[in-house]
Write an enzyme that holds these catalytic residues in place. Structure first.
Site, PDB file in Angstrom:
ATOM      1  N   LYS A 120      46.002  41.528  41.177  1.00  0.00           N
ATOM      2  CA  LYS A 120      45.168  40.977  42.250  1.00  0.00           C
ATOM      3  C   LYS A 120      43.892  40.329  41.703  1.00  0.00           C
ATOM      4  O   LYS A 120      43.379  39.382  42.272  1.00  0.00           O
ATOM      5  CB  LYS A 120      44.796  42.079  43.229  1.00  0.00           C
ATOM      6  CG  LYS A 120      45.965  42.594  44.053  1.00  0.00           C
ATOM      7  CD  LYS A 120      45.463  43.520  45.142  1.00  0.00           C
ATOM      8  CE  LYS A 120      46.512  44.439  45.698  1.00  0.00           C
ATOM      9  NZ  LYS A 120      47.616  43.811  46.389  1.00  0.00           N
ATOM     10  N   GLU A 204      36.715  43.985  48.472  1.00  0.00           N
ATOM     11  CA  GLU A 204      36.891  42.821  49.336  1.00  0.00           C
ATOM     12  C   GLU A 204      36.194  43.059  50.655  1.00  0.00           C
ATOM     13  O   GLU A 204      36.151  44.210  51.131  1.00  0.00           O
ATOM     14  CB  GLU A 204      38.386  42.635  49.664  1.00  0.00           C
ATOM     15  CG  GLU A 204      39.092  41.738  48.719  1.00  0.00           C
ATOM     16  CD  GLU A 204      40.584  41.641  49.044  1.00  0.00           C
ATOM     17  OE1 GLU A 204      41.002  42.046  50.144  1.00  0.00           O
ATOM     18  OE2 GLU A 204      41.318  41.158  48.175  1.00  0.00           O
ATOM     19  N   ARG A 296      58.572  37.049  43.646  1.00  0.00           N
ATOM     20  CA  ARG A 296      59.954  37.536  43.773  1.00  0.00           C
ATOM     21  C   ARG A 296      60.451  37.254  45.194  1.00  0.00           C
ATOM     22  O   ARG A 296      59.705  36.727  46.020  1.00  0.00           O
ATOM     23  CB  ARG A 296      59.971  39.045  43.547  1.00  0.00           C
ATOM     24  CG  ARG A 296      58.945  39.730  44.459  1.00  0.00           C
ATOM     25  CD  ARG A 296      59.122  41.191  44.588  1.00  0.00           C
ATOM     26  NE  ARG A 296      57.963  41.829  45.181  1.00  0.00           N
ATOM     27  CZ  ARG A 296      57.722  41.965  46.461  1.00  0.00           C
ATOM     28  NH1 ARG A 296      58.564  41.465  47.350  1.00  0.00           N
ATOM     29  NH2 ARG A 296      56.647  42.569  46.908  1.00  0.00           N
TER      30      ARG A 296
HETATM   31  P1  ADP Z   1      49.470  45.603  48.837  1.00  0.00           P
HETATM   32  O1  ADP Z   1      49.711  44.715  47.648  1.00  0.00           O
HETATM   33  O2  ADP Z   1      49.146  47.008  48.469  1.00  0.00           O
HETATM   34  O3  ADP Z   1      50.541  45.472  49.863  1.00  0.00           O
HETATM   35  P2  ADP Z   1      47.725  43.660  50.089  1.00  0.00           P
HETATM   36  O4  ADP Z   1      46.542  43.142  49.382  1.00  0.00           O
HETATM   37  O5  ADP Z   1      48.938  42.770  50.118  1.00  0.00           O
HETATM   38  O6  ADP Z   1      48.121  45.076  49.469  1.00  0.00           O
HETATM   39  O7  ADP Z   1      47.356  44.061  51.558  1.00  0.00           O
HETATM   40  C1  ADP Z   1      48.239  44.752  52.414  1.00  0.00           C
HETATM   41  C2  ADP Z   1      47.732  44.694  53.836  1.00  0.00           C
HETATM   42  O8  ADP Z   1      46.427  45.282  53.917  1.00  0.00           O
HETATM   43  C3  ADP Z   1      47.558  43.300  54.392  1.00  0.00           C
HETATM   44  O9  ADP Z   1      48.738  42.793  54.928  1.00  0.00           O
HETATM   45  C4  ADP Z   1      46.504  43.534  55.453  1.00  0.00           C
HETATM   46  O10 ADP Z   1      47.085  44.102  56.598  1.00  0.00           O
HETATM   47  C5  ADP Z   1      45.618  44.578  54.831  1.00  0.00           C
HETATM   48  N1  ADP Z   1      44.473  43.978  54.117  1.00  0.00           N
HETATM   49  C6  ADP Z   1      44.433  43.635  52.820  1.00  0.00           C
HETATM   50  N2  ADP Z   1      43.233  43.121  52.494  1.00  0.00           N
HETATM   51  C7  ADP Z   1      42.487  43.143  53.608  1.00  0.00           C
HETATM   52  C8  ADP Z   1      41.132  42.770  53.922  1.00  0.00           C
HETATM   53  N3  ADP Z   1      40.308  42.287  52.999  1.00  0.00           N
HETATM   54  N4  ADP Z   1      40.709  42.948  55.194  1.00  0.00           N
HETATM   55  C9  ADP Z   1      41.528  43.464  56.128  1.00  0.00           C
HETATM   56  N5  ADP Z   1      42.790  43.851  55.907  1.00  0.00           N
HETATM   57  C10 ADP Z   1      43.282  43.695  54.656  1.00  0.00           C
END
Ligand code: ADP
Length: 499
Positions: A120, A204, A296
């Site tokens: 990330k 974030e 992927r």
């Molecule tokens: P992972 O890789 O663990 O799945 P992600 O970064 O893809 O994590 O985030 C998963 C979910 O978490 C997103 O789909 C969203 O619902 C929530 N999320 C992630 N970042 C944020 C953020 N900065 N603010 C609000 N919700 C977030």
């Protein structure tokens, strides 16, 4: 550019995704090789390939995560390509590299792309260079708590602490107040270390009412980059998707143009190859931010297949063997609406406790325009060793409303007798007026927790609830999030997939 027709694919995965790859390979005249661990004997993927090999028994690192063992099997059986599916080794650059070094084709992007986008932190740095907005935050190397608190205050609370190597929602904590920071940081780091062997975190800005929108991309090795439109995956439980759809009711043609343009900017900018997903967070004011890229095939790829009519596995294989993709962006159309639900072996009315046992009957549906991607057959045992996802049910309709109706109807037929499943919970989501009106934010499940637990219970459920009430005096008490955590046995087990 050399092109080499693939003749035999080893599938380094299991369950429904192994079967999905076989389906396309067969249509393309390509032979397949499947793997299984000894405890899976009897599951359909074990014998579904033209050849099948045992990975032995033991923990995942001895079986589906054992890179050397898998590559040795691929070489000895004369496979010329490896499809990693999702989860397991699909985003391990070391695996992609070893496959290549063994003279085999990895059906996925280059190890360099996986490295760049798989983290990330590094991906956000790259994304900023490319001029695509990412969520305001801190993703540097300094992991000192006092420094991170300062950064969190600069960003403005609430903030989200995230594991840099994260996936599957692990290692994530929301911090609303400064005095919660230390505990949240420790929790996130502990979870990240356990899950990924790396406790680096990033911060974030926490977007309070977001939607999760992602763009499916596909690039060939001739410099052609395409998008296959968006999927909305806002219906999540504990950051894990449970309902996915395409198109998104939140995306106007103008917004779609901006989002897909940003996605192509990324794939072009990193010289990407193969299938990928650019995950975006959409805020209420229409602004969107890059979240991460998955290098992927996604679990939810069928909704894209239903609305575009394209076979994503076929495109992956074509790209991997060096073919030029046979269309222009203009040829790719988004038609109608598709929705997918993930059926899990868990009991939503009892703290989402895992359910194990023997499947007596899965059932079949005759509802038109539906698709069941399932890794089980009647008589199979569901154990705690692997992911609790039993199947994905997908429907297509001319409109969102029709797709939801069809999916709800089809769910009646998919029984999974012998197990507790989230089927009725999914039905409650699909029939909730707030879902049907398209107001699907990522906190949807939490917001409507009560309605999803109790409303629209089936006759069978009501009868069960009455019986349970007579037996258990604590019946009716709502389950706290603390109980969710402690009850979530799946999360403590090595088989829990990172998808
Ligand atoms: P992972 O890789 O663990 O799945 P992600 O970064 O893809 O994590 O985030 C998963 C979910 O978490 C997103 O789909 C969203 O619902 C929530 N999320 C992630 N970042 C944020 C953020 N900065 N603010 C609000 N919700 C977030």
């Amino acid at each position: 550019m050399t092109t080499k027709k693939i003749t035999k694919i080893l599938i380094a995965n299991r369950g429904e995704i192994a079967l999905r790859v076989i389906q396309t390979a067969r249509e393309m005249g390509i032979k397949t090789v499947t793997l299984y661990s000894d405890e899976e004997v009897g599951l359909p993927h074990c014998l579904a390939g033209d050849e099948s090999f045992s990975l032995g028994s033991g923990p995942l690192k001895e079986t589906y995560l054992n890179q050397d063992k898998i590559i040795a099997i691929a070489r000895s059986c004369g496979a010329d390509a490896v499809h990693p599916g999702y989860g397991f080794l699909s985003e391990k650059s070391s695996f992609a590299k070893k496959v290549k070094d063994a003279g085999l084709i990895f059906i996925g992007p280059s190890p360099e792309s996986i490295d760049l986008m798989g983290d990330k932190k590094t991906s956000k740095i790259k994304i900023q260079e490319l001029g695509v907005p990412s969520i305001p935050g801190y993703h540097g190397d300094n992991q000192e708590i006092s420094f991170l608190i300062k950064e969190a205050k600069k960003i403005g609370l609430p903030v989200l602490i995230k594991a840099s190597a994260g996936g599957g929602g692990k290692g994530m904590r929301i911090v609303y107040e400064e005095n919660e920071f230390q505990q949240a940081l420790e929790g996130a780091k502990r979870e990240a270390m356990n899950a990924f062997g790396d406790d680096t975190v990033l911060l974030e800005k926490y977007i309070t009412s977001p939607r999760h929108i992602e763009i499916q991309v596909m690039s060939d090795r001739h410099g052609n980059h395409f998008h296959l439109y968006e999927r909305e995956c806002s219906i999540q439980r504990r950051y894990q998707k449970i309902v996915e759809e395409s198109p998104s009711s939140a995306v106007s043609p103008e917004l779609r143009a901006k989002m897909t343009e940003a996605a192509i900017k990324i794939t072009r900018g990193i010289n990407y190859e193969g299938a990928g997903t650019i995950e975006l967070i959409l805020d209420t004011d229409g602004s969107f931010y890059f979240l991460e890229m998955n290098t992927r095939l996604q679990v939810e790829h069928p909704v894209t297949e239903m609305v575009t009519g394209l076979d994503l596995v076929r495109l992956q294989i074509m790209v991997a063997q060096g073919d030029k993709l046979p269309f222009t962006q203009n040829d790719i159309k988004q038609r109608g609406h598709a929705i997918e639900v993930r059926l899990y072996a868990e009991d939503p009315d009892n703290g989402f406790l895992p359910s194990i046992g023997t499947i007596k009957k899965i059932g079949k549906t005759t509802v038109r325009d539906t698709r069941l991607d399932c890794g089980y057959v009647d008589g199979n045992a569901v154990t705690i060793s692997f992911d609790p996802m039993l199947a994905k049910l997908i429907s297509w309709g001319e409109s969102r409303e029709v797709a939801a109706q069809k999916l709800n109807l089809a769910l009646n037929d998919i029984l999974f007798l012998g197990l507790r499943t989230n089927r009725d919970y999914l039905k409650r989501i699909l029939t909730l007026p707030e879902f049907l009106s398209g107001t699907t934010y990522t906190h949807f499940v939490k917001t409507y927790e009560d309605k999803l637990q109790k409303k629209q219970a089936s006759k069978e459920q009501r009868a069960l609830a009455v019986a349970a009430f007579l037996l258990k005096k604590d019946q009716g008490k709502s389950v706290s999030s603390h109980e969710f955590k402690t009850n979530s046995v799946w999360e403590r087990l090595s088989g829990f997939r990172n998808i």
